[in-house]
Design a protein around this motif. Structure first.
Motif, PDB file in Angstrom:
ATOM      1  N   ALA A  34      37.631 -18.891  88.947  1.00 26.30           N
ATOM      2  CA  ALA A  34      36.308 -19.452  88.669  1.00 26.30           C
ATOM      3  C   ALA A  34      35.987 -19.374  87.179  1.00 26.30           C
ATOM      4  O   ALA A  34      34.959 -19.893  86.743  1.00 26.30           O
ATOM      5  N   ALA A  35      36.838 -18.735  86.400  1.00 27.93           N
ATOM      6  CA  ALA A  35      36.633 -18.541  84.965  1.00 27.93           C
ATOM      7  C   ALA A  35      38.005 -18.221  84.349  1.00 27.93           C
ATOM      8  O   ALA A  35      38.968 -17.982  85.093  1.00 27.93           O
ATOM      9  N   PRO A  36      38.108 -18.205  83.012  1.00 32.15           N
ATOM     10  CA  PRO A  36      39.409 -17.924  82.390  1.00 32.15           C
ATOM     11  C   PRO A  36      40.056 -16.616  82.879  1.00 32.15           C
ATOM     12  O   PRO A  36      41.277 -16.531  82.984  1.00 32.15           O
ATOM     13  N   VAL A  37      39.230 -15.607  83.138  1.00 33.70           N
ATOM     14  CA  VAL A  37      39.743 -14.365  83.746  1.00 33.70           C
ATOM     15  C   VAL A  37      39.065 -14.192  85.102  1.00 33.70           C
ATOM     16  O   VAL A  37      37.831 -14.169  85.189  1.00 33.70           O
ATOM     17  N   HIS A  38      39.870 -14.111  86.156  1.00 34.06           N
ATOM     18  CA  HIS A  38      39.330 -13.909  87.503  1.00 34.06           C
ATOM     19  C   HIS A  38      40.336 -13.065  88.283  1.00 34.06           C
ATOM     20  O   HIS A  38      41.387 -13.547  88.712  1.00 34.06           O
ATOM     21  N   VAL A  39      39.974 -11.802  88.432  1.00 34.92           N
ATOM     22  CA  VAL A  39      40.868 -10.827  89.064  1.00 34.92           C
ATOM     23  C   VAL A  39      40.219 -10.316  90.352  1.00 34.92           C
ATOM     24  O   VAL A  39      38.992 -10.161  90.420  1.00 34.92           O
ATOM     25  N   LEU A  40      41.039 -10.068  91.342  1.00 32.22           N
ATOM     26  CA  LEU A  40      40.582  -9.464  92.598  1.00 32.22           C
ATOM     27  C   LEU A  40      41.150  -8.051  92.679  1.00 32.22           C
ATOM     28  O   LEU A  40      42.348  -7.852  92.506  1.00 32.22           O
ATOM     29  N   VAL A  67      39.619  -0.363  83.460  1.00 32.25           N
ATOM     30  CA  VAL A  67      41.051  -0.482  83.162  1.00 32.25           C
ATOM     31  C   VAL A  67      41.459  -1.958  83.190  1.00 32.25           C
ATOM     32  O   VAL A  67      42.152  -2.458  82.299  1.00 32.25           O
ATOM     33  N   ILE A  68      40.981  -2.658  84.227  1.00 31.36           N
ATOM     34  CA  ILE A  68      41.318  -4.076  84.396  1.00 31.36           C
ATOM     35  C   ILE A  68      40.641  -4.913  83.310  1.00 31.36           C
ATOM     36  O   ILE A  68      41.254  -5.829  82.749  1.00 31.36           O
ATOM     37  N   ALA A  69      39.404  -4.590  82.981  1.00 30.38           N
ATOM     38  CA  ALA A  69      38.689  -5.320  81.919  1.00 30.38           C
ATOM     39  C   ALA A  69      39.416  -5.167  80.585  1.00 30.38           C
ATOM     40  O   ALA A  69      39.564  -6.135  79.825  1.00 30.38           O
ATOM     41  N   GLU A  70      39.903  -3.976  80.311  1.00 30.77           N
ATOM     42  CA  GLU A  70      40.641  -3.751  79.064  1.00 30.77           C
ATOM     43  C   GLU A  70      41.955  -4.525  79.072  1.00 30.77           C
ATOM     44  O   GLU A  70      42.313  -5.193  78.104  1.00 30.77           O
ATOM     45  N   GLY A  73      41.404  -8.232  78.564  1.00 30.71           N
ATOM     46  CA  GLY A  73      40.774  -8.625  77.309  1.00 30.71           C
ATOM     47  C   GLY A  73      39.320  -9.031  77.408  1.00 30.71           C
ATOM     48  O   GLY A  73      38.823  -9.750  76.531  1.00 30.71           O
ATOM     49  N   ILE A  74      38.613  -8.585  78.437  1.00 25.67           N
ATOM     50  CA  ILE A  74      37.200  -8.989  78.591  1.00 25.67           C
ATOM     51  C   ILE A  74      36.228  -7.817  78.445  1.00 25.67           C
ATOM     52  O   ILE A  74      35.036  -7.953  78.704  1.00 25.67           O
ATOM     53  N   MET A  75      36.760  -6.669  78.036  1.00 27.74           N
ATOM     54  CA  MET A  75      35.927  -5.467  77.917  1.00 27.74           C
ATOM     55  C   MET A  75      34.777  -5.686  76.934  1.00 27.74           C
ATOM     56  O   MET A  75      33.624  -5.346  77.232  1.00 27.74           O
ATOM     57  N   GLU A  76      35.060  -6.259  75.779  1.00 26.31           N
ATOM     58  CA  GLU A  76      34.042  -6.416  74.726  1.00 26.31           C
ATOM     59  C   GLU A  76      33.119  -7.598  75.010  1.00 26.31           C
ATOM     60  O   GLU A  76      31.913  -7.511  74.792  1.00 26.31           O
ATOM     61  N   HIS A  99      35.590  -9.001  92.965  1.00 26.31           N
ATOM     62  CA  HIS A  99      35.887 -10.014  91.949  1.00 26.31           C
ATOM     63  C   HIS A  99      35.504  -9.448  90.579  1.00 26.31           C
ATOM     64  O   HIS A  99      34.400  -8.921  90.411  1.00 26.31           O
ATOM     65  N   ILE A 100      36.382  -9.607  89.608  1.00 28.70           N
ATOM     66  CA  ILE A 100      36.088  -9.273  88.217  1.00 28.70           C
ATOM     67  C   ILE A 100      36.289 -10.569  87.426  1.00 28.70           C
ATOM     68  O   ILE A 100      37.410 -11.087  87.351  1.00 28.70           O
ATOM     69  N   ILE A 101      35.178 -11.117  86.923  1.00 31.18           N
ATOM     70  CA  ILE A 101      35.177 -12.485  86.393  1.00 31.18           C
ATOM     71  C   ILE A 101      34.653 -12.475  84.964  1.00 31.18           C
ATOM     72  O   ILE A 101      33.588 -11.900  84.695  1.00 31.18           O
ATOM     73  N   GLY A 102      35.376 -13.120  84.059  1.00 30.87           N
ATOM     74  CA  GLY A 102      34.928 -13.189  82.672  1.00 30.87           C
ATOM     75  C   GLY A 102      35.751 -14.170  81.865  1.00 30.87           C
ATOM     76  O   GLY A 102      36.437 -15.030  82.406  1.00 30.87           O
TER      77      GLY A 102
END
Ligand code: 5GP
Ligand code: ZN
Length: 111
Positions: A34-40, A67-70, A73-76, A99-102
């Motif tokens: 749903a976005a450039p970064v989309h992790v389950l 950990v996954i955000a880092e 590359g979406i942590m910041e 869902h981790i979306i960014g």
């Protein structure tokens, strides 16, 4: 659950692009992002949804979000964490997943 698509991914019967894995949980990229970064992020043991999951395991998985955000590359830049639950919540796979979306500025509200 043998007919659960996420259990099949965990068992290696269906391939996935993994971001993170340990003995309790696994994270992989969504097949239809749903976005450039989309992790389950999901537990290795099957549970249907967030109301059925051991709270301690849920807390453990929440601790892996950073950990996954880092790693992705979406942590910041920031991101959104979503747990769809049941029919009205839009849950389509009945194996709890976070869902981790960014990777872009997200709209709100989602409805
Ligand atoms: P839900 O709608 O249940 O909250 O989210 C299910 C998510 O799983 C959807 O975003 C969908 O794209 C994703 N998904 C469904 N099947 C597969 C699959 O086989 N592999 C991967 N990586 N993602 C999947
Ligand atoms: Zn499952």
């Amino acid at each position: 659950m043998s007919d659960c698509i996420f259990c099949m991914i965990i068992n290696g019967d269906i391939p996935s692009n993994k971001v993170y894995e340990d003995d309790k949980c696994v994270a992989f990229y969504d097949v239809a992002p749903a976005a450039p970064v989309h992790v389950l992020l999901l537990p290795k043991t099957h549970c249907d949804n967030v109301t059925k999951c051991d709270p301690e395991l849920l807390g453990y998985m929440m601790s892996k979000i950073q950990v996954i955000a880092e790693k992705t590359g979406i942590m910041e830049s920031g991101f959104r964490v979503v747990i769809n639950t049941g029919k009205d919540g839009g849950q389509t796979v009945n194996h709890l997943h976070i869902h981790i979306i960014g990777g872009k500025e997200l709209g709100w509200p989602p409805c």
